[in-house]
Design an enzyme around this catalytic site. Structure first.
Site, PDB file in Angstrom:
ATOM      1  CG  ASP A   8      16.862  -1.650 -28.471  1.00  0.00           C
ATOM      2  OD1 ASP A   8      17.874  -1.343 -27.810  1.00  0.00           O
ATOM      3  OD2 ASP A   8      16.868  -1.757 -29.712  1.00  0.00           O
ATOM      4  CE  LYS A  70      23.421   0.589 -25.126  1.00  0.00           C
ATOM      5  NZ  LYS A  70      22.467  -0.091 -26.028  1.00  0.00           N
ATOM      6  CD  GLU A 166      21.977  -3.766 -26.970  1.00  0.00           C
ATOM      7  OE1 GLU A 166      22.823  -3.761 -27.888  1.00  0.00           O
ATOM      8  OE2 GLU A 166      21.797  -2.802 -26.205  1.00  0.00           O
ATOM      9  CG  ASP A 189      23.379  -6.090 -32.125  1.00  0.00           C
ATOM     10  OD1 ASP A 189      23.344  -5.052 -32.798  1.00  0.00           O
ATOM     11  OD2 ASP A 189      22.805  -6.208 -31.021  1.00  0.00           O
TER      12      ASP A 189
END
Ligand code: AMP
Length: 590
Positions: A8, A70, A166, A189
Site C-alpha cells: 500500500d 503521491k 485501494e 476510503d
C-alpha cells in the site's frame, strides 16, 4: 518462485506484506514498526533517509524533506496547488518535478525511495530477495498516474505484477473471511490525500465491483490545511516556513486527539527563543472547520450508488478505511448518507495493504477460489467529427476489457486520421483529458469510404493500449498510453463535477454539433441540386426552399441546438420533392 509482496503506497504512510501459511501478514521494519511514513529526506552528503527518520527531519529541514509526493505522481505543473514546504519545479504543463538539494526529481523517483525501503524491510523479514509486487492506487487514478506508479515500482527493482484499486483491496481484506456469503457492500476510503468510494457485490468468492467514484484531491490534508489557517489567525509570525511546518504538525496531532476527546490544547513551541503559545481547540470547532470538506464526499457516494443502480437500503455494510475515517464527524456523515452505522471492523490504516497482500496471493496461487472483477473509473474514447467525444469503453466497465469501433473519413481524399485518445465524462473532446494522439495513414478514399477500426484494450491494471487499423491495407498502429506528459491539465474530480454542472450545455453542444454536421452536408447538396434541376420545381416550392436555407444559415450563427435541429428538419422536409426528382433523374439516366 519468489514471493510476491503486497504494497500500500499511501500519501501519508505505506505498508508491505506477504501471504504466509494462508494468512495475509504485514511485515515490520527493523524497529518493529509496520507503518512507514511516505517521507523521503535528502541529507547534504549521505544517501536519502526514508520513513520515520525522514519524517523527523520535516520540522528541521522542510525544504529537503519530501512528503505527500503521491499527490504529484503522473501530474503536470499547474494542476496541483503547491502548498508544500518543498520546491516544485518544471515548466507549466510539463510533468511536476520535486526539487531538493538543488536536484530535480520526478514524484515517481521519490516514491521509488519509499518502495526501496519497503522492499529492503520485506527482504530482511523474509530472508529472501524480493522482486515482485502488487501495488495499490486510488481507484480514481487515471492512466498516467497508474503508469507512473508502475514506473516507481520498477525504479525500486520491483516487477509490478498488478496495480489494484485501494477500495477494492480493502473489500478483499473485509471479504476474505466471508467467502461463502452473498452481500453488497460499499467501501468508504478517506485517506490523507484522496477519497474513494466503491460499491461491490460479494458472492461465493467473486468480488465484483459495481461502481466506483471519488476524488484524487480530497482528504485529511485538506482538513489539516483549513485547521492550520484557522490556528494561524490566532498566532503572529506564522508566515515563516519552518514555523508553519511546526504549526502543521501540532495541528495534525490535535486533530487526531480530537477523534478521542472533546477538547485539547495545541502546544506550539516557538523556535529561536520566542515564547511558546498554547491554544485551546474543541472538537466542535474542528468539526465546524472540517464540515465543508467532509461534506464533499456526499456527492461522490450518491453518484456511486446511482451508477450501481442501488439505493442505500440495498447495501449490507459500509466499510470504513483510511485514517481520516477515525474522525467522528466522518462516521456521522457516512451514517447519514447510507442510513446505517458504518462497519469499523477493518483497521483503517491496514485494510488496503492486507488487500494488496491477498491480491498478491491470488496471483502467486497462495489464495484460491477468489476472483476479483474490477472496473475502470473513467470513460475512454476518441475525438470524432466536430470535436465530439466518442466513448469506446464507458466508465464502470469491468476490466480487463477489449472494445472496438469503426470510424471513417470526414473529408474526401483524406490520407490520414488523427486518433486522439481521451479520458473523461464530457461530451466535447476539448473538455476531456488527452491521454495521447497518433496519426494513422490510409489510402485516399472518397468521403465516408475509409474504414478505420479503433480498438481499446484495458488490462487488469487499468492501463490502456490503443490499436488503430486501416481495414483496407491492414496498416495498423498500436500505442500504449505510458507517458504522464500526455495527461492534460484538468483534474479528475473537477472533470466529474463539471460533467454534472455542464450536463445541459454539453448535451446542447453535442446536439448542435450533430445538427450542424447535417446542415453542412445538406446546404451544398441542395445548392447543387437547385442548379441542376431547380427549373423543374414550382416557383413556390423554390421560394420555400430558399427561405428554409436562409433559416438554417442564420440559425447556425446563433449556436442554439434545438432551433437548428428544427430548421434542418424543415429544410429536409421542403426538399423532399427535389430529392425525389433527383432519384427519378438518376434512375432514368441509367
Ligand atoms: P491514510 O492516507 O489512510 O494513511 O490516512 C491518513 C489521514 O488520516 C491523515 O490525514 C491523518 O491525519 C488522518 N488520521 C489518522 N489518524 C487519525 C485520527 N485518529 N483522527 C483523525 N484523523 C486521523
Amino acid at each position: 518462485m519468489s514471493a510476491i509482496v503486497g504494497i500500500d503506497l499511501g500519501t501519508t504512510n505505506s505498508l508491505v506484506g506477504v501471504m504466509e501459511a494462508g494468512f495475509p501478514i504485514l511485515l515490520a521494519d527493523g524497529d518493529g514498526e509496520r507503518l512507514t511514513p511516505s517521507v523521503v529526506h535528502f541529507p547534504a552528503e549521505s544517501a536519502p533517509l526514508v520513513g520515520r527518520t525522514a519524517a523527523r527531519m520535516r520540522a528541521i529541514d522542510p525544504e529537503n524533506t519530501i512528503c505527500s509526493a503521491k499527490r504529484f505522481i503522473g501530474r503536470r505543473v499547474g494542476e496541483e496547488a503547491d502548498d508544500v514546504a518543498y520546491l516544485l519545479a518544471g515548466e507549466r504543463g510539463e510533468p511536476v518535478m520535486i526539487r531538493a538539494r538543488g536536484v530535480n526529481r520526478t514524484p515517481e523517483e521519490i516514491a521509488a525511495e519509499v518502495l526501496k525501503k519497503l522492499r529492503a524491510d520485506a527482504e530482511r523479514a523474509l530472508g529472501e530477495p524480493i522482486t515482485r509486487a502488487v501495488i495499490t492506487v486510488p481507484a480514481y487514478f487515471n492512466d498516467a498516474q497508474r503508469n507512473a506508479t508502475k514506473l516507481a515500482g520498477e525504479l525500486a527493482g520491483l516487477t509490478v505484477e498488478r496495480i489494484v484499486n485501494e477500495p477494492t483491496a480493502a473489500a478483499l481484506a473485509y471479504g476474505l473471511d466471508r467467502l461463502k456469503e452473498r452481500s453488497k457492500i460499499a467501501v468508504f476510503d478517506l485517506g490523507g490525500g484522496t477519497f474513494d468510494i466503491s460499491i461491490l457485490e460479494l458472492s461465493a468468492g467473486v468480488f465484483h465491483v459495481l461502481s466506483t467514484n471519488g476524488n484524487t484531491r480530497l482528504g485529511g490534508d485538506d482538513i489539516d490545511a483549513a485547521l492550520v489557517a484557522h490556528l494561524a489567525e490566532r498566532i503572529a509570525g506564522t508566515q515563516d516556513a519552518a514555523l508553519r511546518t511546526r504549526l502543521r504538525e501540532a495541528a495534525v496531532e490535535a486533530k487526531h486527539r480530537l477523534s478521542e476527546s472533546e477538547a485539547t490544547t495545541v502546544e506550539f513551541p516557538f523556535v529561536s527563543g520566542r515564547e511558546s503559545v498554547s491554544l485551546s481547540l474543541t472538537r466542535l470547532e474542528l468539526e465546524r472547520i472540517a464540515a465543508p470538506i467532509v461534506e464533499r464526499t456526499r456527492a461522490h457516494c450518491l453518484r456511486a450508488l446511482a451508477d450501481a443502480k442501488l439505493t442505500p437500503a440495498d447495501l449490507d455494510e459500509i466499510i470504513l478505511v483510511g485514517g481520516q475515517t477515525r474522525m467522528p464527524l466522518v462516521r456521522r456523515l457516512v451514517a447519514k448518507i447510507f442510513g446505517k452505522e458504518p462497519n469499523t471492523s477493518q483497521n483503517p490504516d491496514e485494510a488496503v495493504a492486507v488487500g494488496a497482500v491477498i491480491q498478491a496471493g491470488i496471483l502467486s496461487g497462495a489464495v484460491q477460489n477468489v476472483v476479483l472483477l474490477d472496473i475502470t473509473p473513467l470513460s475512454l474514447g476518441i475525438e470524432t467529427f466536430g470535436g465530439l467525444m466518442s466513448v469506446i469503453i464507458p466508465r464502470n466497465s469491468t476490466i480487463p476489457i477489449k472494445r472496438g469501433e469503426m470510424f471513417t473519413n470526414a473529408v474526401s481524399g483524406q490520407r490520414s486520421m488523427l486518433v486522439r485518445v481521451l479520458q473523461g465524462e464530457r461530451e466535447m473532446a476539448r473538455d476531456n483529458w488527452e491521454l495521447g494522439k497518433f496519426d494513422l495513414e490510409f489510402e485516399p478514399a472518397p468521403k465516408s469510404q475509409a474504414r478505420v477500426g479503433v480498438q481499446f484494450e484495458i488490462d487488469a491494471n487499468g492501463i490502456l493500449r490503443v490499436l488503430a487499423r486501416d481495414t483496407k491495407t491492414g496498416r495498423e498502429r498500436t500505442v500504449e498510453m505510458t507517458s504522464a506528459v500526455d495527461v492534460s491539465d484538468e483534474a479528475v474530480e473537477k472533470m466529474l463535477e463539471d460533467s454534472l454542472e455542464h450536463a445541459f450545455e454539453d448535451m446542447n453542444d453535442r446536439a448542435f454539433t450533430e445538427a450542424k454536421l447535417k446542415a453542412d452536408e445538406m446546404l451544398p447538396a441542395v445548392r447543387i441540386a437547385l442548379e441542376q434541376i431547380g427549373g423543374e420545381l414550382s416557383a413556390e416550392e423554390k421560394q420555400t426552399i430558399a427561405a428554409r436555407v436562409v433559416e438554417v444559415e442564420s440559425t447556425i450563427a446563433t449556436g442554439a441546438a434545438q432551433p437548428l435541429k428544427k430548421a434542418v428538419a424543415a429544410l429536409d422536409e421542403a426538399t423532399q420533392g427535389l430529392a425525389a426528382l433527383l432519384v427519378e433523374r438518376a434512375v432514368k439516366g441509367r
